[in-house]
Write a protein that holds these residues in place. Structure first.
Motif, mmCIF file in Angstrom:
data_model
loop_
_atom_site.group_PDB
_atom_site.id
_atom_site.type_symbol
_atom_site.label_atom_id
_atom_site.label_comp_id
_atom_site.label_asym_id
_atom_site.label_seq_id
_atom_site.Cartn_x
_atom_site.Cartn_y
_atom_site.Cartn_z
ATOM 1 N N ALA A 1 0.814 -1.216 0.000
ATOM 2 C CA ALA A 1 0.000 0.000 0.000
ATOM 3 C C ALA A 1 0.848 1.266 0.000
ATOM 4 N N ALA A 2 1.952 1.261 0.724
ATOM 5 C CA ALA A 2 2.770 2.464 0.882
ATOM 6 C C ALA A 2 4.049 2.374 0.066
ATOM 7 N N PRO A 3 4.557 3.487 -0.443
ATOM 8 C CA PRO A 3 5.836 3.485 -1.162
ATOM 9 C C PRO A 3 6.997 3.238 -0.201
ATOM 10 N N ILE A 4 8.129 2.809 -0.730
ATOM 11 C CA ILE A 4 9.291 2.480 0.078
ATOM 12 C C ILE A 4 9.788 3.686 0.874
ATOM 13 N N GLU A 5 9.601 4.898 0.348
ATOM 14 C CA GLU A 5 10.056 6.095 1.057
ATOM 15 C C GLU A 5 9.363 6.221 2.413
ATOM 16 N N TYR A 6 8.078 5.907 2.462
ATOM 17 C CA TYR A 6 7.334 5.994 3.721
ATOM 18 C C TYR A 6 7.829 4.941 4.709
ATOM 19 N N VAL A 7 8.079 3.753 4.222
ATOM 20 C CA VAL A 7 8.570 2.679 5.084
ATOM 21 C C VAL A 7 9.957 3.028 5.623
ATOM 22 N N ALA A 8 10.802 3.627 4.771
ATOM 23 C CA ALA A 8 12.155 4.004 5.191
ATOM 24 C C ALA A 8 12.117 5.038 6.314
ATOM 25 N N ILE A 9 11.202 5.995 6.223
ATOM 26 C CA ILE A 9 11.074 7.025 7.262
ATOM 27 C C ILE A 9 10.711 6.382 8.604
ATOM 28 N N VAL A 10 9.682 5.550 8.574
ATOM 29 C CA VAL A 10 9.173 4.962 9.813
ATOM 30 C C VAL A 10 10.162 3.950 10.405
#
Length: 445
Positions: free
Chosen positions: A126-135
Motif C-alpha cells: 500500500a505504501a511506497p518504500i520512502e514511507y517505510v524508510a522514514i518509519v
C-alpha cells in the motif's frame, strides 16, 4: 484515605503498588484519550479510508522489527534491576547498546522484507518504500525506552506518566496543526517517526532530571551474554506476538487493498486502545508478585489468581461496552465510508479478554523462567492467525480477519493448559473468565 485493597495483596504493599499502578493508568489513559480522538478518529476522517490505509501500512510492517529490536529485554531488565539495583549503569548501558545495534541492523532487513512482499504478493504494498524508510528509524529511537525499566524497578510510575503524557500531547498538537493546514500524507508519515523521537527525548530528560546520566552507562560483554542468553526466547516471542497481532492488517492489504486496511485500522485502534490497562497493572504489580514468589508460595498463587480475576472483570466489561457502543461510535464520529467497521469491532474487541489474561500469565512465565514456553505459545498464536487469515479473509473479508484474531488470541492465552507444569495457571484463568472464584465468595457471604 486508604486505598481499597485487592484480595490477596497485603494492604501496605497494595497501597504502594496501587499508587504506582495509578500513575501508569493516568499516563496510559491520557494516551488512550489522545489516540482515540486524534489517531483513531480525526486523522482517518481527514485522510479517507484509502490514504489512512497507506499511512498505517509502514507502521504495521515496521512493528514486526520493532518487536525484535527490543530484544525481549524490558521485563527481564526490570527484574534484574529489582534484584541488583547496584548494577543500574551496567544493566541499562548494556541493554541500550544491544538494542541500538539491533535497531541499526533492522534497517536493511526492513527494506528487504518490503521488496519481498512486493515481488511475491498479488499486488504492490500500500505504501511506497520512502514511507517505510522514514518509519523504520523508529527502531533506533526506541532504544532509549529502556529507561522505562529503571523507573518501573523503582516503582516510580509518575515519571513514566510525565514522559508519556508530554510526548503524546506534543504529538497530538502537531497532528492537529497538520490537519488544520491541510497537510499532505507524507507529513503524517514523518509524525509516526516523531512520536518515537518525542518519547526518547522525554525519557532522557526525566532520567537526567532525577540526577542520573547516560554517560555513566557502561557496556559489559559478560552482562550482554547473560541478557541475551535469558532473553533470546523473548525476542522471538515478541516477534511472534507481533505477527499474530498485526499480520491480519498486512494480509487484508494484500487481499483486499488499502481502502479496506484503512477501515480495519480504525477497528484495531479502538479495540487495542485498551491494551494499556493490563500492561499498566501488571507492570506495577510485578514487584509485589515477585516478592511473594520469593517469600510465600501460597500468597504468590493467590495473588496470581486475583490478578487473573481483575483482568477478566475489566476486559469483559470493556468488551460488552464496546460491543453495544460500536454502532453509535461509527455513525457519530466517522464518515460513512468507515461504517463497515462497526460490525467488525463487535467481534475484534472480544480478543482483548485473552490479551489481558495473556499479559498477566506472561509475567508468571517470566517469574518462573519459562521463556521457551513463552516462545512456544507465541509461535502457536502466530501460526493459528496466519492459517485462519489465509482461509477466512478471501471468503469473509474483514469479519474473517476479526474472527481469526479472536481465535488466535484465545489459543495463545490458554496454551498453558496443555503443558503439565503450567496447567494450573490455565485453569485459574478459565475460572477467572467465568467468574467462578467471585461467585464462590459471594455464595459464602
Amino acid at each position: 484515605m486508604k486505598v481499597p485493597s485487592l484480595p490477596g495483596f497485603d494492604q501496605e504493599a497494595f497501597d504502594k503498588y496501587f499508587k504506582n499502578t495509578g500513575w501508569l493508568m493516568i499516563a496510559r489513559s491520557g494516551s488512550l484519550f489522545i489516540k482515540m480522538i486524534i489517531t483513531a478518529v480525526a486523522i482517518p476522517n481527514y485522510l479517507g479510508n484509502s490514504q489512512n490505509g497507506i499511512l498505517n501500512y509502514p507502521l504495521v510492517l515496521v512493528t514486526f522489527f520493532m518487536a525484535a529490536c527490543t530484544l525481549g529485554m524490558d521485563s527481564f531488565v526490570t527484574r534484574q534491576l529489582l534484584q541488583q539495583p547496584q548494577k543500574q549503569h551496567v544493566l541499562l548501558g548494556t541493554a541500550f547498546r544491544l538494542r541500538l545495534m539491533a535497531g541499526i541492523i533492522s534497517l536493511p532487513l526492513i527494506y528487504l522484507t518490503y521488496q519481498l512482499i512486493g515481488n511475491y504478493a498479488s499486488k504492490a504494498p500500500a505504501a511506497p518504500i520512502e514511507y517505510v524508510a522514514i518509519v523504520s528509524f523508529v527502531c533506533i529511537f526506541q532504544s532509549f525506552n529502556i529507561i522505562d525499566s529503571y523507573f518501573q524497578s523503582r516503582v516510580q510510575g509518575k515519571y513514566i506518566m510525565y514522559v508519556q503524557i508530554g510526548a503524546n500531547l506534543l504529538s497530538a498538537a502537531v497532528k492537529l496543526l497538520l490537519i488544520l493546514w491541510h497537510a499532505h500524507l507524507e507529513w503524517f508519515v514523518w509524525i509516526l517517526l516523531a512520536d518515537s523521537v518525542f518519547l526518547a527525548f522525554g525519557y532522557l530528560y526525566m532520567y537526567h532530571r532525577k540526577g542520573n546520566s547516560i554517560s555513566d552507562w557502561k557496556f559489559d560483554s559478560t552482562v550482554a551474554k547473560h541478557l541475551l542468553k535469558y532473553a533470546w526466547p523473548l525476542v522471538f516471542s515478541a516477534v511472534f506476538i507481533t505477527i499474530y497481532m498485526k499480520i491480519d492488517q498486512l494480509m487484508l492489504d494484500a487481499y483486499l487493498g488499502e481502502a479496506v486496511l484503512g477501515v480495519y485500522s480504525t477497528v484495531v485502534s479502538l479495540s487495542e486502545g485498551w491494551y494499556f490497562i493490563p500492561m499498566a497493572i501488571v507492570t506495577a504489580l510485578f514487584p509485589a508478585i515477585m516478592n511473594a514468589r520469593r517469600d510465600h508460595a501460597a500468597r504468590y498463587q493467590k495473588r496470581l489468581q486475583n490478578l487473573y480475576e481483575l483482568m477478566a472483570v475489566i476486559s469483559i466489561s470493556i468488551a460488552v461496552l464496546m460491543m453495544f457502543a460500536s454502532p453509535f461510535i461509527y455513525s457519530t464520529f466517522y464518515k460513512p465510508e468507515y461504517a463497515a467497521g462497526a460490525r467488525i469491532l463487535t467481534v475484534h474487541v472480544w480478543a482483548g479478554v485473552f490479551v489481558f489474561l495473556n499479559v498477566a500469565s506472561g509475567q508468571y512465565l517470566i517469574a518462573e523462567g519459562y521463556t521457551l514456553l513463552s516462545l512456544a505459545r507465541a509461535l502457536t498464536g502466530a501460526l493459528v492467525n496466519i492459517v485462519l487469515n489465509v482461509l477466512w479473509i478471501p471468503k469473509y473479508g474483514m469479519i474473517g480477519a476479526a474472527y481469526a484474531t479472536l481465535v488466535a488470541y484465545a489459543s495463545t492465552a490458554l496454551f498453558v493448559i496443555f503443558v503439565p507444569k503450567t496447567r494450573t495457571q490455565g485453569w485459574m484463568m478459565l475460572k477467572a473468565i467465568f467468574f467462578i472464584p467471585i461467585i464462590q465468595r459471594l455464595v459464602k457471604r
